[in-house]
Structures are given as structure tokens and as C-alpha cells.
Design a protein around this motif. Structure first.
Motif, PDB file in Angstrom:
ATOM      1  N   TYR A 252       0.829   5.641  -1.531  1.00  0.00           N
ATOM      2  CA  TYR A 252       1.188   6.896  -0.868  1.00  0.00           C
ATOM      3  C   TYR A 252       2.312   7.610  -1.622  1.00  0.00           C
ATOM      4  O   TYR A 252       2.387   8.842  -1.634  1.00  0.00           O
ATOM      5  CB  TYR A 252       1.595   6.631   0.579  1.00  0.00           C
ATOM      6  CG  TYR A 252       0.446   6.132   1.430  1.00  0.00           C
ATOM      7  CD1 TYR A 252      -0.616   6.963   1.750  1.00  0.00           C
ATOM      8  CD2 TYR A 252       0.404   4.816   1.885  1.00  0.00           C
ATOM      9  CE1 TYR A 252      -1.683   6.509   2.512  1.00  0.00           C
ATOM     10  CE2 TYR A 252      -0.659   4.354   2.648  1.00  0.00           C
ATOM     11  CZ  TYR A 252      -1.697   5.207   2.954  1.00  0.00           C
ATOM     12  OH  TYR A 252      -2.765   4.757   3.695  1.00  0.00           O
TER      13      TYR A 252
ATOM     14  N   SER B  63     -13.728   9.538   5.789  1.00  0.00           N
ATOM     15  CA  SER B  63     -14.115   8.603   4.716  1.00  0.00           C
ATOM     16  C   SER B  63     -15.618   8.629   4.447  1.00  0.00           C
ATOM     17  O   SER B  63     -16.222   7.603   4.116  1.00  0.00           O
ATOM     18  CB  SER B  63     -13.670   7.170   5.064  1.00  0.00           C
ATOM     19  OG  SER B  63     -12.283   7.115   5.312  1.00  0.00           O
TER      20      SER B  63
ATOM     21  N   CYS C  88      -7.671   3.711  -5.846  1.00  0.00           N
ATOM     22  CA  CYS C  88      -6.843   2.534  -5.553  1.00  0.00           C
ATOM     23  C   CYS C  88      -7.657   1.424  -4.890  1.00  0.00           C
ATOM     24  O   CYS C  88      -7.453   0.235  -5.169  1.00  0.00           O
ATOM     25  CB  CYS C  88      -5.674   2.929  -4.657  1.00  0.00           C
ATOM     26  SG  CYS C  88      -4.433   3.972  -5.466  1.00  0.00           S
ATOM     27  N   SER C  89      -8.585   1.803  -4.017  1.00  0.00           N
ATOM     28  CA  SER C  89      -9.405   0.792  -3.343  1.00  0.00           C
ATOM     29  C   SER C  89     -10.357   0.097  -4.311  1.00  0.00           C
ATOM     30  O   SER C  89     -10.747  -1.055  -4.094  1.00  0.00           O
ATOM     31  CB  SER C  89     -10.204   1.434  -2.202  1.00  0.00           C
ATOM     32  OG  SER C  89     -11.161   2.352  -2.707  1.00  0.00           O
TER      33      SER C  89
ATOM     34  N   GLY D 293      -7.043   7.522  -3.072  1.00  0.00           N
ATOM     35  CA  GLY D 293      -7.354   6.394  -2.197  1.00  0.00           C
ATOM     36  C   GLY D 293      -8.578   5.627  -2.664  1.00  0.00           C
ATOM     37  O   GLY D 293      -8.577   4.384  -2.677  1.00  0.00           O
TER      38      GLY D 293
ATOM     39  N   THR E 111      -5.789  -2.031   0.433  1.00  0.00           N
ATOM     40  CA  THR E 111      -5.980  -0.617   0.757  1.00  0.00           C
ATOM     41  C   THR E 111      -6.827  -0.454   2.013  1.00  0.00           C
ATOM     42  O   THR E 111      -7.663  -1.294   2.339  1.00  0.00           O
ATOM     43  CB  THR E 111      -6.674   0.132  -0.401  1.00  0.00           C
ATOM     44  OG1 THR E 111      -7.889  -0.545  -0.727  1.00  0.00           O
ATOM     45  CG2 THR E 111      -5.773   0.205  -1.611  1.00  0.00           C
TER      46      THR E 111
ATOM     47  N   SER F 216      -7.795  11.729  -1.130  1.00  0.00           N
ATOM     48  CA  SER F 216      -8.962  10.856  -1.005  1.00  0.00           C
ATOM     49  C   SER F 216      -9.361  10.287  -2.360  1.00  0.00           C
ATOM     50  O   SER F 216      -9.759   9.113  -2.459  1.00  0.00           O
ATOM     51  CB  SER F 216     -10.132  11.643  -0.397  1.00  0.00           C
ATOM     52  OG  SER F 216     -11.215  10.791  -0.109  1.00  0.00           O
TER      53      SER F 216
ATOM     54  N   TYR G 216      -5.705   8.330   3.194  1.00  0.00           N
ATOM     55  CA  TYR G 216      -5.131   8.937   1.991  1.00  0.00           C
ATOM     56  C   TYR G 216      -5.386  10.449   1.979  1.00  0.00           C
ATOM     57  O   TYR G 216      -4.556  11.227   1.496  1.00  0.00           O
ATOM     58  CB  TYR G 216      -5.743   8.291   0.750  1.00  0.00           C
ATOM     59  CG  TYR G 216      -5.299   6.866   0.538  1.00  0.00           C
ATOM     60  CD1 TYR G 216      -4.182   6.574  -0.239  1.00  0.00           C
ATOM     61  CD2 TYR G 216      -5.992   5.804   1.114  1.00  0.00           C
ATOM     62  CE1 TYR G 216      -3.769   5.262  -0.437  1.00  0.00           C
ATOM     63  CE2 TYR G 216      -5.589   4.488   0.922  1.00  0.00           C
ATOM     64  CZ  TYR G 216      -4.473   4.222   0.152  1.00  0.00           C
ATOM     65  OH  TYR G 216      -4.061   2.930  -0.037  1.00  0.00           O
TER      66      TYR G 216
ATOM     67  N   GLU H 205       0.817  -1.210   0.000  1.00  0.00           N
ATOM     68  CA  GLU H 205       0.000   0.000   0.000  1.00  0.00           C
ATOM     69  C   GLU H 205       0.856   1.268   0.000  1.00  0.00           C
ATOM     70  O   GLU H 205       0.404   2.340  -0.426  1.00  0.00           O
ATOM     71  CB  GLU H 205      -0.926  -0.008   1.216  1.00  0.00           C
ATOM     72  CG  GLU H 205      -1.964   1.096   1.222  1.00  0.00           C
ATOM     73  CD  GLU H 205      -2.833   1.077   2.469  1.00  0.00           C
ATOM     74  OE1 GLU H 205      -3.852   1.789   2.489  1.00  0.00           O
ATOM     75  OE2 GLU H 205      -2.491   0.356   3.428  1.00  0.00           O
TER      76      GLU H 205
ATOM     77  N   SER I 199     -10.273   5.593   2.841  1.00  0.00           N
ATOM     78  CA  SER I 199      -9.803   6.749   2.070  1.00  0.00           C
ATOM     79  C   SER I 199      -9.391   7.915   2.952  1.00  0.00           C
ATOM     80  O   SER I 199      -8.637   8.794   2.516  1.00  0.00           O
ATOM     81  CB  SER I 199     -10.895   7.199   1.096  1.00  0.00           C
ATOM     82  OG  SER I 199     -12.051   7.656   1.801  1.00  0.00           O
TER      83      SER I 199
END
Length: 587
Positions: free
Chosen positions: A235, A303, A353-354, A350, A361, A347, A367, A231, A364
Motif C-alpha cells: 500500500y 476484483s 503483488c499477488s 495489487g 496479499t 488494482s 488495492y 502487506e 485486488s
């Protein structure tokens, strides 16, 4: 007015009898600045919220919002453009200039004006934050108290830094990052000797703010857990993205400012009104564009905003609205809008990516936190502050590794594109060039005689204190050479004269009041030597004496003289380079 002056002299006589008394006074003022700064920030915060309710600018703009908010921004803009130019923008660049050039002197009129112009502009709903104005107002408070008690230039500068740290600490409830930001960005020296007083004032500001508002943090705590070491790559992507988008946003602000200065120079108030209308129109797309966006920012950290379309929309709206608002010169800061853009950017990455890698992950919000720090480090060029601020906001050590990866990546790579902060770029665009490490070569090449003031105002040693003070009280000069039979015997500061009057030493000769240990400089020495000497001994001016007779004064040089000459030389060098390039192209 006379009673006000009388009280001031009584206080000076009581508190500034000697250096020990000045140290005690300085310590007491450090505590006072920290306490009052917290109340200033709270008043500004609640005042803005109240005005937004009154002006109906808390949500998407209606015709009432345009009417009431328009009146507020018009009044604020009129004051800024016509009466109080120091109140333009966030105020942090002006604080830096005051520290570097004017020994921390900020007028009370500008300080009060900054508070009220910011209150009106932010209350109208424009896309700026209150943290920058809070720093400027609290710094002005420190400057006023230091000058009111006639403290030395060194102490006044220290109180400006104390006020700056107190403002950040009270706004974010993050005392450690407030200290580091002040040393890193405002003072420009992480090894500053004023560290102790800055820490004390920051802690007092945070404690006072928390007690008065009954809150311990501005955002709910976000707890992070690293799901998979792979992960960390995501970043790294946040850092890379911030390193590119950050400079693009900075250049966008500078381009808008250039347009404003070039085409709207005589219509700056009109540009402010245009910026306000743009925010109102953009609020029809999403109300998150209004103000600093702290509410929406908290949603990304928790999130709660997971739709990538909404996240990218919020980022673009804030990108555009903050660029236009800040470039217009209206009173407002960049702190929270910068964090907002970083959070929505992080976010978005994130959430994306999720979607593709859900098994490795986390939420969010993590992130968003990392993006917030990376974007801040890129734009403000304060990497230590960004890391510590995010840590203090989360109080979670687990976030440190991804945060450091993103921040270092963003900071290092963005330096290849733009190695100066938005504050430095804005100062340079306004024609203000403060000495830096990269500028040492120019300072070394210039001599003191190139920049010194040759028409020296001096005082005779036989004059009594009251005679001398009557002659110079309306002068803006802060210190004078004392001559006896035309030869230098000492220096006396105007603040020392005020303190002596407070002690009722009216008939005392200047010969017995002046400082006999004079720090001098010669005409052929470099401006770098002069600048270092002014900084090392924390004095406002240096008498320039002849090499053949060190008692004969041939001029005086100040930090302001150095900056003026330095900026002129820098511009002349740039012009010579441009002419050389043109000649080469023709050839």
C-alpha cells in the motif's frame, strides 16, 4: 415579467422583515437546496444514461455514435465556446472564483446552461464525469435562491457552499465526505461557521436521492481483511506511485490546455470535436474509456478484472482521453475519471503483488480502493475527503490503516512535485490568482490606495427609498455610501433597499434606512487588512476614508479590486524575476 417582480417583492416583505426572519428563511432555503439538488443530480444522471442509449454511445463507437454523439457535442461545445463560457470544464474552479470574488453570485443563465451543456456533452460519451457539473449546478441553485430572496452576501455564499455539498452528497451518497470536500476544496476553510447548514443539506440530499432511486450506495460494498502486516508495504508502493503519476497527469492536462489556448484560440470548438473523435477511436480498443467509467470502476473494486494487461490498458486509455477532453474546455468533471485512474492503478499493483507474493496479499479490490483514494488526494489535494469518501463507500474500518498510509504518502511526496490541485493550476493558467497563505507577503506589501476605486457613487441621505432605487436599480454595484452634507453617515446595500421596497417603505429617507455602524479602512493600510475585514464582517465593499477626517470618503474597495491588483502585481513580480535571470545569464 412584472408579475414575477411583484411576487418577489411580496416574498421579500414577508420573509425579510428582520434578522430573525432572515435566519428562518436561510434555514428553509438550506432544506430546499438539499432537496432540489438531489433531484438535479438524479435528472442529470438518468438524462446522460438515456442520451447515451439514444446516441448509441454506451459501447464501442459505431458510425451512428460518431454521427449522433457528434451533433450533441457540437451543440454543447458551441454553447460553451460562443454563448456560455462559465459552463466550460467541471465548473468547480468557477464556483471558487464566485465565492472569493463575487460573493457567491452565479447567474441563473449560467446555472441552467451548465446543466444542459453537461447533459449533451456527457451524453455524447466523452471521457468525463457528471459530479463536477452537478456541484456547479447545485451551487448556482443556492446562489439564485439566496439572491432571489435578497439575503445578505454572507448567506448567499453559505448557500453556494450548501449547494456544492448537496451535489457531491447526492452523486456519491457520501454525506460526510461531501461536507469535508466543500470545506476543504470549495470554501477552503475546515473551520467554517457554515458547517451546520452544510451537514443538514448533505443529509437531506442523500436521503432524497436514496428514496427516489431506491439505492443506498453507488458501488457494492467491498469487505477488506488484512492478511499480513507485511502487506502494508504494497500500500505504501501505491502511495509512492500515485505521488508521481498524479502530477504527471496534471501537467499533461495543462500542456494540452496550453496548446489549446495558444494554437486553437479561435478554433476551440474544433478542438472539442477532435477530443470527441479521439474518445470514439480509443473506444475501439476498450469501451471502458467512454464516460466516467463507473461500470468498469465497480469491476475493479469487486476484483472482477484481474488481467494486468487490461488494467494497464484501461489506465492509459483513461489517462489520455480524460486529458484531451478536459483540456478542450467541454463541460464535464474530473471526479469519477480521477477515481477510475486511481482504481485501475491500484488494482494493477495489487494483481502484480499477488502474483509474486500470493501468501501475504488480499483481493485486488482492496488495492483498487486504496489507489482510488491516493490518486484523488494527489490530484484534487483533498486528503481528508479522499479518506472519508473511501470509508463511506466501503463502510469498513479495516481499510482505514492502508488507506491512510497510501494517502498520506501520496499527498506529502506529491507536494514536493506539485503542491496545488488541478483546479488551482487551471485557474492560474487562465490568469486568475486567488489569495492564499503563501501570497500574504504580496498582499501585505500593497496598500489600499493602490487598488481602491476613486470614482465613488454615493447617495444623499435626504433621498427617499423609491427615488434612490430608481437611480441605482440598473447599476451592478451592491452597496453605496450615504452622505449628509458631503460627510459619511452610513452605508446601504442594494439588497436592503429591495427588502425595504418589499415592506412598502417607499417614502422613507435613506438616512433612516442605512447602516450607521460603518466598517471603514484607510488608504495607507495593506490589502491584507482590507481582505480580512471584508471576510470577517462578510461585506461586499469597504469605504476608504481619510486619516485626517474619517467622515470624508476618498474611495471604495471590494474583494474584486483586491484580486485584480493582486494578480497584476504577481505577474509583474514574475516578469521582473525573468528579466533579472536574463540579465544574470548575459552577464
Amino acid at each position: 415579467m412584472k408579475s414575477f417582480i411583484k411576487v418577489r417583492y411580496i416574498l421579500l416583505g414577508k420573509f425579510l422583515k428582520d434578522s430573525i426572519s432572515e435566519d428562518r428563511t436561510y434555514f428553509a432555503l438550506t432544506l430546499i437546496v438539499g432537496f432540489i439538488s438531489a433531484m438535479v443530480v438524479i435528472a442529470l444522471h438518468h438524462g446522460v444514461l438515456y442520451l447515451r442509449e439514444v446516441f448509441k454511445t454506451s459501447g464501442s463507437f459505431t458510425w451512428e455514435s460518431f454521427l449522433y454523439g457528434g451533433v450533441a457535442i457540437f451543440v454543447s461545445g458551441w454553447l460553451t465556446t460562443r454563448k456560455l463560457p462559465w459552463t466550460a470544464g467541471s465548473g468547480i474552479p468557477n464556483v471558487r472564483i464566485a465565492l472569493a470574488v463575487f460573493h457567491g453570485k452565479i447567474s441563473l443563465k449560467d446555472t441552467v446552461g451548465k446543466f444542459f451543456t453537461s447533459l449533451l456533452s456527457l451524453g455524447s460519451g466523452v471521457s468525463l464525469g457528471l459530479e463536477g457539473p452537478a456541484v456547479a449546478t447545485c451551487s448556482g441553485l443556492g446562489s439564485f435562491l439566496g439572491n432571489y430572496f435578497s439575503l445578505s452576501k454572507k448567506r448567499v455564499q453559505a448557500l453556494v457552499a450548501v449547494g456544492s455539498a448537496s451535489g457531491v452528497a447526492a452523486a456519491f451518497h457520501t454525506p460526510i465526505s461531501a461536507v469535508v470536500f466543500t470545506l476543504e476544496e470549495v470554501v477552503g476553510d475546515l473551520n467554517a461557521k457554515i458547517l451546520g447548514s452544510i451537514i443538514i443539506s448533505s443529509v437531506i440530499a442523500v436521503v432524497t436521492s436514496q428514496m427516489l432511486t431506491n439505492t443506498t450506495e453507488i458501488f457494492q460494498e467491498v469487505h477488506y481483511r488484512l492478511v499480513d502486516h507485511r502487506e502494508l508495504i504494497f500500500y505504501l508502493v501505491i502511495g509512492l506511485t500515485a505521488s508521481v503519476i498524479g502530477p504527471i497527469w496534471m501537467n499533461t492536462v495543462l500542456k494540452f490546455r496550453e496548446f489549446n489556448q495558444k494554437y486553437m484560440n479561435n478554433h476551440k470548438l474544433s478542438f472539442i470535436m477532435i477530443a470527441f473523435c479521439c474518445v470514439g477511436l480509443l473506444s475501439q480498443i476498450h469501451p471502458g474509456v467512454i464516460g466516467s467509467g463507473s461500470g468498469t470502476l465497480e469491476g475493479t473494486l469487486l476484483s472482477l478484472i484481474l488481467d494486468p494487461k487490461i488494467l494497464i490498458t484501461l489506465f492509459l486509455l483513461k489517462f489520455i482521453s480524460t486529458s484531451i477532453c478536459y483540456s478542450s474546455g467541454m463541460s464535464g468533471g474530473l471526479f469519477m475519471p480521477t477515481l477510475f485512474m486511481g482504481a485501475t492503478m491500484g488494482s494493477f499493483i495489487g494483481v502484480t503483488c499477488s502474483y509474486f507474493f500470493p501468501e501475504i496479499t488480499t483481493m485486488s479490490g482492496a488495492y483498487a480502493l486504496v489507489g482510488m483514494g491516493a490518486f484523488f488526494a494527489t490530484v484534487i489535494r483533498a486528503p481528508f475527503t479522499s479518506i472519508l469518501m473511501v470509508f463511506e463507500l466501503t463502510r469498513d474500518y479495516n481499510i482505514m490503516l492502508p488507506l491512510m498510509i497510501a494517502n498520506i504518502t501520496a499527498y506529502v511526496i506529491s507536494a514536493k512535485i506539485e503542491n496545488k490541485s488541478i483546479y488551482e493550476k487551471i485557474s492560474e493558467q487562465d490568469g486568475i490568482h486567488l489569495p492564499s497563505h503563501e501570497d500574504n507577503e504580496i498582499l501585505e506589501s500593497l496598500n489600499v490606495e493602490d487598488a481602491m476605486e476613486r470614482n465613488v457613487i454615493s447617495l444623499n441621505s435626504s433621498l427617499t427609498l423609491i427615488e434612490a432605487y430608481k437611480g441605482v436599480r440598473k447599476e451592478s454595484i451592491s452597496g453605496y455610501p450615504i452622505l449628509k452634507n458631503g460627510r459619511l453617515i452610513g452605508m446601504i446595500a442594494k439588497s436592503d433597499m429591495s427588502a425595504a421596497i418589499g415592506r412598502k417603505e417607499f417614502q422613507k429617507k435613506l438616512e433612516h434606512l442605512c447602516e450607521k455602524k460603518v466598517i471603514k479602512i484607510y488608504p495607507d493600510q495593506s490589502l491584507m487588512v482590507a481582505f480580512h475585514r471584508l471576510k470577517r464582517f462578510q461585506i461586499s465593499r469597504l469605504p476608504v476614508v481619510s486619516r485626517l477626517d474619517d467622515k470624508r470618503v476618498v474611495g471604495v474597495i471590494t474583494a474584486q479590486d483586491i484580486v485584480k491588483k493582486f494578480g497584476y502585481e504577481l505577474n509583474e513580480t514574475s516578469k521582473e524575476m525573468e528579466d533579472l535571470l536574463e540579465d544574470t545569464e548575459i552577464t
